[in-house]
Design a protein around this motif. Sequence first.
Motif, PDB file in Angstrom:
ATOM      1  N   THR A  36     150.995 -84.811  26.250  1.00  0.00           N
ATOM      2  CA  THR A  36     151.369 -85.493  25.011  1.00  0.00           C
ATOM      3  C   THR A  36     152.631 -86.323  25.275  1.00  0.00           C
ATOM      4  OG1 THR A  36     152.571 -83.514  24.400  1.00  0.00           O
ATOM      5  CG2 THR A  36     150.343 -83.745  23.509  1.00  0.00           C
ATOM      6  N   GLY A  37     153.281 -86.750  24.206  1.00  0.00           N
ATOM      7  CA  GLY A  37     154.463 -87.607  24.348  1.00  0.00           C
ATOM      8  C   GLY A  37     154.063 -89.054  24.114  1.00  0.00           C
ATOM      9  N   SER A  38     155.040 -89.935  24.100  1.00  0.00           N
ATOM     10  CA  SER A  38     154.738 -91.342  23.815  1.00  0.00           C
ATOM     11  C   SER A  38     154.093 -92.029  25.019  1.00  0.00           C
ATOM     12  CB  SER A  38     156.004 -92.088  23.400  1.00  0.00           C
ATOM     13  OG  SER A  38     157.028 -91.826  24.334  1.00  0.00           O
ATOM     14  N   PRO A  40     151.572 -91.296  27.275  1.00  0.00           N
ATOM     15  CA  PRO A  40     150.116 -91.440  27.478  1.00  0.00           C
ATOM     16  C   PRO A  40     149.347 -92.090  26.331  1.00  0.00           C
ATOM     17  CG  PRO A  40     150.658 -89.129  27.067  1.00  0.00           C
ATOM     18  CD  PRO A  40     151.944 -89.886  27.003  1.00  0.00           C
ATOM     19  N   LEU A  66     148.646 -79.352  28.268  1.00  0.00           N
ATOM     20  CA  LEU A  66     149.767 -78.685  28.936  1.00  0.00           C
ATOM     21  C   LEU A  66     150.528 -77.721  28.038  1.00  0.00           C
ATOM     22  CD1 LEU A  66     151.410 -81.752  30.705  1.00  0.00           C
ATOM     23  CD2 LEU A  66     150.623 -79.686  31.863  1.00  0.00           C
ATOM     24  N   GLY A 132     153.393 -86.547  32.012  1.00  0.00           N
ATOM     25  CA  GLY A 132     154.547 -87.400  31.753  1.00  0.00           C
ATOM     26  C   GLY A 132     155.728 -86.677  32.384  1.00  0.00           C
ATOM     27  N   ILE A 133     156.920 -87.194  32.161  1.00  0.00           N
ATOM     28  CA  ILE A 133     158.103 -86.496  32.660  1.00  0.00           C
ATOM     29  C   ILE A 133     159.209 -86.593  31.609  1.00  0.00           C
ATOM     30  CG2 ILE A 133     158.854 -88.562  33.978  1.00  0.00           C
ATOM     31  CD1 ILE A 133     160.094 -86.609  36.058  1.00  0.00           C
ATOM     32  N   GLY A 140     155.140 -80.840  31.393  1.00  0.00           N
ATOM     33  CA  GLY A 140     154.701 -79.955  30.314  1.00  0.00           C
ATOM     34  C   GLY A 140     155.978 -79.613  29.574  1.00  0.00           C
ATOM     35  N   ASN A 165     162.850 -85.162  21.654  1.00  0.00           N
ATOM     36  CA  ASN A 165     161.618 -85.071  20.865  1.00  0.00           C
ATOM     37  C   ASN A 165     161.859 -85.162  19.362  1.00  0.00           C
ATOM     38  OD1 ASN A 165     160.436 -84.858  23.300  1.00  0.00           O
ATOM     39  ND2 ASN A 165     159.559 -82.831  23.028  1.00  0.00           N
ATOM     40  N   ARG A 167     162.795 -87.545  17.771  1.00  0.00           N
ATOM     41  CA  ARG A 167     162.382 -88.832  17.209  1.00  0.00           C
ATOM     42  C   ARG A 167     161.018 -88.759  16.513  1.00  0.00           C
ATOM     43  NH1 ARG A 167     161.152 -89.072  22.653  1.00  0.00           N
ATOM     44  NH2 ARG A 167     159.322 -90.303  23.269  1.00  0.00           N
ATOM     45  N   PHE A 168     160.254 -87.731  16.815  1.00  0.00           N
ATOM     46  CA  PHE A 168     158.946 -87.580  16.168  1.00  0.00           C
ATOM     47  C   PHE A 168     159.038 -86.765  14.870  1.00  0.00           C
ATOM     48  CE2 PHE A 168     157.957 -87.874  20.795  1.00  0.00           C
ATOM     49  CZ  PHE A 168     157.312 -89.102  20.753  1.00  0.00           C
ATOM     50  N   LYS A 202     163.862 -93.363  32.498  1.00  0.00           N
ATOM     51  CA  LYS A 202     163.142 -92.372  33.314  1.00  0.00           C
ATOM     52  C   LYS A 202     163.375 -92.597  34.819  1.00  0.00           C
ATOM     53  CE  LYS A 202     160.849 -90.128  30.022  1.00  0.00           C
ATOM     54  NZ  LYS A 202     159.486 -90.274  29.577  1.00  0.00           N
TER      55      LYS A 202
HETATM   56  C1  GLP Z   1     157.336 -83.689  25.893  1.00  0.00           C
HETATM   57  C2  GLP Z   1     156.066 -83.132  26.495  1.00  0.00           C
HETATM   58  C3  GLP Z   1     155.903 -83.568  27.931  1.00  0.00           C
HETATM   59  C4  GLP Z   1     156.140 -85.055  28.057  1.00  0.00           C
HETATM   60  C5  GLP Z   1     157.563 -85.352  27.660  1.00  0.00           C
HETATM   61  C6  GLP Z   1     157.943 -86.815  27.792  1.00  0.00           C
HETATM   62  O1  GLP Z   1     158.434 -82.873  26.071  1.00  0.00           O
HETATM   63  N1  GLP Z   1     156.012 -81.718  26.421  1.00  0.00           N
HETATM   64  O2  GLP Z   1     154.613 -83.215  28.381  1.00  0.00           O
HETATM   65  O3  GLP Z   1     155.900 -85.495  29.358  1.00  0.00           O
HETATM   66  O4  GLP Z   1     157.702 -84.972  26.299  1.00  0.00           O
HETATM   67  O5  GLP Z   1     157.685 -87.481  26.598  1.00  0.00           O
HETATM   68  P1  GLP Z   1     157.600 -89.031  26.441  1.00  0.00           P
HETATM   69  O6  GLP Z   1     156.328 -89.441  27.069  1.00  0.00           O
HETATM   70  O7  GLP Z   1     157.582 -89.245  24.954  1.00  0.00           O
HETATM   71  O8  GLP Z   1     158.793 -89.596  27.101  1.00  0.00           O
END
Ligand code: GLP
Length: 236
Positions: A36-38, A40, A66, A132-133, A140, A165, A167-168, A202
Amino acid sequence: MRIIKVKSYEQMSRQAANIISAQVIIKPDSVLGLATGSTPIGAYDQLGKWYKKGDLDFSKVTTVNLDEYVGLSGENIQSYRYFMEKNFFEKINIKKENTFVPNGTAKDLVAECTNYDDRIKKLGGIDLQLLGIGVDGHIGFNEPSDCFEKSTHVVTLHESTIAANSRFFDSIDDVPKKALTMGMVSIMQAKKILLIANGKQKEEILNKALYGPITPQIPASILQLHPDITIIYSEV
Ligand code: GLP
């Protein structure tokens, strides 16, 4: 390790979607590990479009996500289950019963974690894991720590993750403090890994993770040991 640098979020998303669709075409009953996250969202959107055009079929695909926040049910719009439904599953012909996200409202969270790992094992492991990271190097919700956590586990989120996170959410106080996350065994045993990242913010952590020492203080650094990992990075 293959590192692909691209020029935009759109290109990153399209390339990621290309790799995922190739996986599904070559092995229609693939087990996809999803994130998840912004980051993908664009790739999921692209896959939805290709499905609509008739280029892809997800009817035999299984997905394992994840992570999930503790305390949020799948109906909660902030939950990762809800995120997956809205951003991906509703756009494709995947069978709901073939989509798995850890249950953050399970009465026994430890049992939920064990069952989640058993499920992944029964499925024969993950064919392609999308990652993502986080800005602190988490993958994850495997947060920086003194050791790599092997199994799916309950984690206390770091301040920086809660802040990132938030921001969501309406307010930072609404961000759950705990989550369930897949551990390093399921991630590292995935046959292929695809890590996507975008934005200048990043870059530093990505460099540390890919070229620095392998340390649980930067959880993503363990990925250096994976035999088949592709990283797609866009500076913007
Ligand atoms: C969250 C998720 C991760 C994701 C990370 C990065 O913490 N658990 O799996 O990679 O956010 O989020 P973003 O893609 O919004 O930068």
